[in-house]
Scaffold this motif. Structure first.
Motif, short mmCIF file in Angstrom:
data_model
loop_
_atom_site.label_atom_id
_atom_site.label_comp_id
_atom_site.label_asym_id
_atom_site.label_seq_id
_atom_site.Cartn_x
_atom_site.Cartn_y
_atom_site.Cartn_z
N GLN A 29 0.84 -1.20 0.00
CA GLN A 29 0.00 0.00 0.00
C GLN A 29 0.88 1.25 0.00
OE1 GLN A 29 -2.39 -0.91 3.52
NE2 GLN A 29 -4.22 -1.03 2.25
N ASP A 30 1.93 1.24 0.82
CA ASP A 30 2.84 2.40 0.87
C ASP A 30 3.59 2.58 -0.45
OD1 ASP A 30 2.01 2.75 3.48
OD2 ASP A 30 3.93 2.23 4.40
N ILE A 31 3.98 1.48 -1.06
CA ILE A 31 4.67 1.57 -2.36
C ILE A 31 3.73 2.15 -3.40
CG2 ILE A 31 5.63 0.21 -4.27
CD1 ILE A 31 6.91 -1.60 -2.09
N GLN A 32 2.49 1.67 -3.42
CA GLN A 32 1.53 2.19 -4.40
C GLN A 32 1.22 3.66 -4.12
OE1 GLN A 32 -1.37 -0.09 -6.51
NE2 GLN A 32 -3.00 1.14 -5.59
N ALA A 33 1.14 4.05 -2.87
CA ALA A 33 0.90 5.46 -2.53
C ALA A 33 2.05 6.33 -3.04
CB ALA A 33 0.72 5.62 -1.03
N THR A 34 3.25 5.80 -3.02
CA THR A 34 4.42 6.54 -3.47
C THR A 34 4.46 6.69 -4.99
OG1 THR A 34 5.69 5.76 -1.57
CG2 THR A 34 6.96 6.58 -3.47
N TYR A 35 4.16 5.60 -5.71
CA TYR A 35 4.32 5.60 -7.18
C TYR A 35 3.01 5.64 -7.96
CZ TYR A 35 9.12 4.53 -6.02
OH TYR A 35 10.39 4.59 -5.51
N ARG A 36 1.87 5.61 -7.28
CA ARG A 36 0.53 5.57 -7.90
C ARG A 36 0.28 4.25 -8.64
NH1 ARG A 36 2.16 10.79 -9.38
NH2 ARG A 36 2.16 10.25 -11.55
N TYR A 37 1.15 3.28 -8.46
CA TYR A 37 0.95 1.93 -8.95
C TYR A 37 1.94 1.04 -8.24
CZ TYR A 37 5.05 1.58 -12.11
OH TYR A 37 6.31 1.49 -12.64
N LEU A 38 1.79 -0.27 -8.43
CA LEU A 38 2.66 -1.24 -7.79
C LEU A 38 3.55 -1.87 -8.86
CD1 LEU A 38 3.43 -2.81 -5.25
CD2 LEU A 38 1.49 -4.32 -5.70
N PRO A 39 4.78 -1.40 -8.98
CA PRO A 39 5.67 -1.98 -9.99
C PRO A 39 5.88 -3.48 -9.70
CG PRO A 39 6.59 0.08 -9.14
CD PRO A 39 5.44 -0.29 -8.26
N PRO A 40 5.62 -4.35 -10.67
CA PRO A 40 5.76 -5.79 -10.45
C PRO A 40 7.15 -6.20 -9.93
CG PRO A 40 4.56 -5.41 -12.48
CD PRO A 40 5.06 -4.06 -11.99
N ASP A 41 8.21 -5.52 -10.40
CA ASP A 41 9.55 -5.84 -9.91
C ASP A 41 9.67 -5.58 -8.41
OD1 ASP A 41 10.25 -6.55 -12.47
OD2 ASP A 41 11.51 -4.80 -12.84
N LEU A 42 8.99 -4.53 -7.94
CA LEU A 42 9.04 -4.23 -6.50
C LEU A 42 8.23 -5.23 -5.69
CD1 LEU A 42 8.99 -0.36 -5.96
CD2 LEU A 42 10.91 -1.95 -5.99
N LEU A 43 7.15 -5.74 -6.27
CA LEU A 43 6.37 -6.76 -5.57
C LEU A 43 7.23 -8.01 -5.37
CD1 LEU A 43 3.72 -7.66 -4.29
CD2 LEU A 43 2.97 -8.39 -6.57
N ASP A 44 7.96 -8.41 -6.40
CA ASP A 44 8.88 -9.55 -6.28
C ASP A 44 9.94 -9.27 -5.21
OD1 ASP A 44 7.50 -10.68 -8.39
OD2 ASP A 44 9.04 -10.22 -9.89
N TYR A 45 10.47 -8.06 -5.22
CA TYR A 45 11.51 -7.67 -4.27
C TYR A 45 11.00 -7.73 -2.83
CZ TYR A 45 15.21 -4.74 -2.26
OH TYR A 45 16.24 -4.25 -1.51
N VAL A 46 9.79 -7.20 -2.62
CA VAL A 46 9.19 -7.22 -1.28
C VAL A 46 8.97 -8.65 -0.83
CG1 VAL A 46 7.08 -6.66 0.03
CG2 VAL A 46 8.12 -4.93 -1.47
N ALA A 47 8.47 -9.49 -1.73
CA ALA A 47 8.22 -10.90 -1.38
C ALA A 47 9.51 -11.55 -0.86
CB ALA A 47 7.68 -11.66 -2.59
N LYS A 48 10.60 -11.34 -1.56
CA LYS A 48 11.88 -11.92 -1.14
C LYS A 48 12.31 -11.36 0.21
CE LYS A 48 13.51 -12.87 -5.78
NZ LYS A 48 13.79 -12.08 -6.97
N LYS A 49 12.15 -10.07 0.39
CA LYS A 49 12.58 -9.42 1.63
C LYS A 49 11.80 -9.92 2.86
CE LYS A 49 15.63 -6.10 0.96
NZ LYS A 49 16.89 -6.05 1.68
N ILE A 50 10.50 -10.19 2.68
CA ILE A 50 9.72 -10.61 3.84
C ILE A 50 9.58 -12.13 3.93
CG2 ILE A 50 8.50 -8.41 4.02
CD1 ILE A 50 6.02 -9.76 2.85
N GLY A 51 10.19 -12.84 2.97
CA GLY A 51 10.26 -14.29 3.06
C GLY A 51 9.02 -15.04 2.61
N ILE A 52 8.36 -14.51 1.59
CA ILE A 52 7.24 -15.25 1.00
C ILE A 52 7.51 -15.46 -0.48
CG2 ILE A 52 5.57 -14.38 2.69
CD1 ILE A 52 4.46 -12.53 0.49
N THR A 53 6.76 -16.34 -1.09
CA THR A 53 6.98 -16.60 -2.52
C THR A 53 6.40 -15.45 -3.35
OG1 THR A 53 4.89 -17.78 -2.85
CG2 THR A 53 6.81 -19.10 -2.16
#
Length: 167
Positions: A29-53
């Motif tokens: 939600q915070d990422i989307q608030a910052t960029y007005r969308y959710l970049p798919p590469d960042l979603l992958d990055y977040v998943a890795k950082k928090i330990g989910i697939t």
């Protein structure tokens, strides 16, 4: 491939939350608030950082309608097409905006990333029908003429901002 600054911003956002699955939604939600969308590469990055697939992250993000993987314009124009708005002629407003901005059902954002036009089921403003939202502000009793005036105001505001930046 995203610019490194996107990952730096994501790291700053991620640092505000525990590195666990339950943090996924507030982080994106915070990422989307910052960029007005959710970049798919960042979603992958977040998943890795928090330990989910990545699959888990995509299933969550794609489940909620408010997350968008498509870049949006600075001004998101949401046209209500719920029953009250439709009956009170929201369609001509939508048609005007699409024609004026060179958009369609499939192309929702202008090339300059200034405007995105979306059709929504309900804005919860039935007494103001036909209603339109620009970002978080509701505009009541819209007509194509009022939409034209609103676009003119938004464009003037942008021009004013550019002139201030040049001075």
């Amino acid at each position: 491939m995203l610019d490194q600054s996107y990952y730096e911003t994501a790291n700053e956002i991620i640092s505000r939350y525990p590195l666990e699955e339950k943090s996924l939604i507030p982080i994106i939600q915070d990422i989307q608030a910052t960029y007005r969308y959710l970049p798919p590469d960042l979603l992958d990055y977040v998943a890795k950082k928090i330990g989910i697939t990545e699959t888990k992250a995509y299933s969550v993000a794609s489940f909620y309608e408010n997350f968008s993987f498509e870049q949006k314009g600075k001004y998101v124009l949401k046209i209500c097409d719920g029953t009250a708005c439709h009956v009170r002629k929201s369609t001509p407003v939508l048609q005007y905006l699409r024609q004026e901005l060179g958009l369609s059902e499939t192309k929702q954002t202008t090339d300059d990333l200034m405007f995105t036009v979306e059709v929504v089921s309900c804005l919860g403003a039935c007494g103001l029908a036909p209603a339109m939202m620009v970002n978080e502000q509701v505009h009541p009793k819209m007509t194509p003429e009022k939409a034209a005036e609103l676009l003119k105001e938004l464009r003037a505001k942008e021009e004013e901002g550019r002139n201030d930046d040049q001075n």
